[in-house]
Design an enzyme around this catalytic site. Structure first.
Site, PDB file in Angstrom:
ATOM      1  N   THR A   1      -7.853  -0.308  -3.546  1.00  0.00           N
ATOM      2  CA  THR A   1      -8.129   0.560  -4.702  1.00  0.00           C
ATOM      3  C   THR A   1      -8.669  -0.209  -5.912  1.00  0.00           C
ATOM      4  O   THR A   1      -8.240  -1.329  -6.198  1.00  0.00           O
ATOM      5  CB  THR A   1      -6.824   1.291  -5.092  1.00  0.00           C
ATOM      6  OG1 THR A   1      -6.351   1.987  -3.946  1.00  0.00           O
ATOM      7  CG2 THR A   1      -7.040   2.270  -6.226  1.00  0.00           C
TER       8      THR A   1
ATOM      9  N   GLY B   1     -10.687   5.116  -5.986  1.00  0.00           N
ATOM     10  CA  GLY B   1      -9.346   5.398  -5.446  1.00  0.00           C
ATOM     11  C   GLY B   1      -9.507   6.158  -4.137  1.00  0.00           C
ATOM     12  O   GLY B   1      -9.706   5.555  -3.078  1.00  0.00           O
ATOM     13  N   SER B   2      -9.491   7.492  -4.235  1.00  0.00           N
ATOM     14  CA  SER B   2      -9.725   8.304  -3.031  1.00  0.00           C
ATOM     15  C   SER B   2     -11.078   7.958  -2.409  1.00  0.00           C
ATOM     16  O   SER B   2     -11.217   7.886  -1.193  1.00  0.00           O
ATOM     17  CB  SER B   2      -9.725   9.792  -3.389  1.00  0.00           C
ATOM     18  OG  SER B   2      -8.516  10.137  -3.998  1.00  0.00           O
TER      19      SER B   2
ATOM     20  N   SER C   1       0.211  -2.693  -4.429  1.00  0.00           N
ATOM     21  CA  SER C   1       1.675  -2.853  -4.346  1.00  0.00           C
ATOM     22  C   SER C   1       2.060  -4.289  -4.003  1.00  0.00           C
ATOM     23  O   SER C   1       1.578  -4.839  -3.004  1.00  0.00           O
ATOM     24  CB  SER C   1       2.261  -1.960  -3.249  1.00  0.00           C
ATOM     25  OG  SER C   1       1.986  -0.626  -3.494  1.00  0.00           O
TER      26      SER C   1
ATOM     27  N   ARG D   1       0.005   5.641   7.855  1.00  0.00           N
ATOM     28  CA  ARG D   1       0.428   7.010   7.521  1.00  0.00           C
ATOM     29  C   ARG D   1       1.666   7.435   8.303  1.00  0.00           C
ATOM     30  O   ARG D   1       2.457   8.240   7.833  1.00  0.00           O
ATOM     31  CB  ARG D   1      -0.721   7.992   7.800  1.00  0.00           C
ATOM     32  CG  ARG D   1      -1.802   7.932   6.744  1.00  0.00           C
ATOM     33  CD  ARG D   1      -2.682   9.174   6.777  1.00  0.00           C
ATOM     34  NE  ARG D   1      -3.659   9.151   7.826  1.00  0.00           N
ATOM     35  CZ  ARG D   1      -4.922   8.739   7.683  1.00  0.00           C
ATOM     36  NH1 ARG D   1      -5.345   8.307   6.520  1.00  0.00           N
ATOM     37  NH2 ARG D   1      -5.764   8.773   8.687  1.00  0.00           N
TER      38      ARG D   1
ATOM     39  N   GLY E   1      22.003  20.538 -10.131  1.00  0.00           N
ATOM     40  CA  GLY E   1      22.012  20.845 -11.566  1.00  0.00           C
ATOM     41  C   GLY E   1      21.803  19.573 -12.373  1.00  0.00           C
ATOM     42  O   GLY E   1      21.041  18.685 -11.971  1.00  0.00           O
TER      43      GLY E   1
ATOM     44  N   GLU F   1      -1.635   5.891  -0.326  1.00  0.00           N
ATOM     45  CA  GLU F   1      -2.135   5.847   1.069  1.00  0.00           C
ATOM     46  C   GLU F   1      -2.899   7.120   1.438  1.00  0.00           C
ATOM     47  O   GLU F   1      -2.795   7.627   2.551  1.00  0.00           O
ATOM     48  CB  GLU F   1      -0.995   5.566   2.055  1.00  0.00           C
ATOM     49  CG  GLU F   1      -0.353   4.219   1.770  1.00  0.00           C
ATOM     50  CD  GLU F   1       0.342   3.582   2.957  1.00  0.00           C
ATOM     51  OE1 GLU F   1      -0.038   3.859   4.101  1.00  0.00           O
ATOM     52  OE2 GLU F   1       1.262   2.800   2.721  1.00  0.00           O
TER      53      GLU F   1
ATOM     54  N   SER G   1      -2.882  14.023  -0.844  1.00  0.00           N
ATOM     55  CA  SER G   1      -2.854  15.223   0.014  1.00  0.00           C
ATOM     56  C   SER G   1      -4.240  15.834   0.192  1.00  0.00           C
ATOM     57  O   SER G   1      -4.615  16.258   1.288  1.00  0.00           O
ATOM     58  CB  SER G   1      -1.924  16.268  -0.600  1.00  0.00           C
ATOM     59  OG  SER G   1      -0.599  15.821  -0.527  1.00  0.00           O
TER      60      SER G   1
END
Ligand SMILES: Cc1cc2nc3c(=O)[nH]c(=O)nc-3n(C[C@H](O)[C@H](O)[C@H](O)COP(=O)(O)OP(=O)(O)OC[C@H]3O[C@@H](n4cnc5c(N)ncnc54)[C@H](O)[C@@H]3O)c2cc1C
Length: 381
Positions: free
Chosen positions: A126, A131-132, A158, A244, A340, A365, A368
């Site tokens: 990245t 990115g994507s 990371s 994945r 709660g 990774e 969506s």
């Protein structure tokens, strides 16, 4: 209803459940308290034979297969995201890339150290403007006598601030880009011209660090190329396809623990003279979480079974990752609701930490939307 891949892995799960509960939950609490990963996390996982589990025995690994790895990711995911990352650093994106594409010299150089946890690995794809759309990367490797000169910047990598080696993708032919113009390199810590210029943390655990890497006329020798020149984009996508499944398993583990904690809390918390577990509104939340969790588990296990029988993973992994990462978000949200205020207060129950940690599964990774894009591309092909 208990879903398992096979009896051997059901036994392994039991064994790991005991280990994680007895040994890792306390380390998880320490990680939350300090924002640091103690060496004990690595030591305990090494002693349990978890580090480098996907690597062949000749490089110090366990020769485990993907279903075994996924069960380990699930059980570790029940405790803390950090443990699933440790498994990934020693068996995931970068080590798998070296194993599949590396020369024997590269494997010998890196894999024993990575599999034992003595060395750390990262995966650098990245960039701020890529990115994507990873193929839009700008980091450029230009051919020079005896090697390549690297210039550019990666971000949100990371663990790269502590990595000894980074599987790094760079453009070697701007005309071709993803179609033969991106190459994977093995970048070693301390290489002149390479600097960690920033470290970010996210809404998740403070212990998970994302590094910005800057390259200024950074020379990489020819033998730092991983695989073939121009095949780096395919290499990165191949590693991600595999990755994945591990991420999905970690989502399932987290959801499993969140549901368990929700059931426990619902039974023990009384309001208006009755335990929450006797309220239909709460029962329905528990039921919805159980159904979604089981559906994801059944789907993932079926893909793993087919893969173990020789089927290609392909875009089924995009479907698994999409389902599991979205599912854990809903399960975590219900878990907070059932708890709660106790599900929101920092430093109390792990529910609030899980809620924060699992959010990135829908982005990292491959977000969506990108998984949906991959799935639709195959449907429409
Ligand atoms: C915790 C964490 C760890 C990470 N670790 C690593 C790592 O180790 N190595 C690494 O290389 N990267 C890493 N990343 C980066 C990660 O892979 C990217 O964040 C991810 O690929 C998304 O890229 P982006 O953030 O630039 O979002 P963008 O690409 O800007 O996308 C923003 C939003 O738009 C959506 N979108 C984008 N394009 C489309 C489209 N065509 N149609 C519809 N929607 C679209 C996306 O799905 C997303 O929701 C990490 C990120 C996080 C949060």
């Amino acid at each position: 209803m208990r879903l398992e891949i096979n009896d051997t892995l059901a036994e392994l799960r039991q064994q790991l459940r005991g280990f994680v509960t007895a040994r890792l939950h306390t380390v998880a609490a320490e990680i939350d308290r300090t924002g640091q990963v103690p060496d004990a996390a690595w030591d305990l996982m090494r002693d349990q034979g978890l580090l480098g589990m996907l690597m062949p025995a000749q490089y110090g690994g366990m020769d485990a297969d993907l279903p075994t790895y996924c069960i380990a990711q699930e059980e570790l995911g029940r405790s803390h995201r950090v443990f699933t990352l440790i498994l990934d650093y020693t068996s995931g994106l970068c080590p798998t890339g070296i194993l599949k594409l590396g020369t024997e010299a590269q494997r010998e150089r890196w894999l024993p150290g990575l599999a034992s946890g003595r060395l750390r690995a990262s995966f650098g794809l990245t960039e701020p403007d890529a990115g994507s759309d990873a193929a839009a990367m700008k980091t450029r490797a230009t051919k020079a006598p005896g090697g390549w000169v690297l210039n550019g910047r990666k971000h949100w990598i990371s663990g790269a601030n502590k990595a000894d080696v980074i599987m790094l993708m760079a453009v070697t032919d701007p005309e071709k880009r993803a179609r033969g113009g991106i190459t994977a390199f093995l970048l070693e810590k301390g290489t002149p011209g390479f600097e960690v210029t920033r470290v970010d943390t996210t809404i998740g655990s403070e212990a998970i660090e994302l590094a910005e890497l800057t390259f200024t006329d950074c020379f990489l020798p020819d033998d730092a190329v991983l695989g073939e020149v121009g095949k780096g984009f395919a290499a990165a996508m191949g590693s991600l396809t595999h990755g994945r499944m591990g991420v999905s398993a970690a989502c399932i583990g987290a959801a499993d623990r969140l549901l368990e904690m929700s059931i426990e809390h619902a039974k023990n918390r009384t309001t208006f003279g009755k335990p929450l577990s006797e309220r239909q509104a709460i029962q329905w939340m528990l039921a919805d979480s159980a159904v979604e969790l089981n559906a994801c588990r059944a789907f993932m296990y079926e893909v793993l079974r087919q893969h173990a029988a020789g089927a290609e993973l392909g875009q089924a992994t995009a479907q698994v990752k999409l389902m599991c990462s979205e599912m854990v978000g809903r399960v975590a949200d219900r878990a907070v609701q059932i708890h709660g205020g106790a599900g929101l207060v920092r430093g109390g129950l792990p529910v609030e930490r899980f809620y924060r940690d699992i959010r990135h599964y829908r982005v990292g990774e491959g977000a969506s939307e990108i998984q949906r894009m991959l799935i639709a591309r195959e449907l429409l092909a």
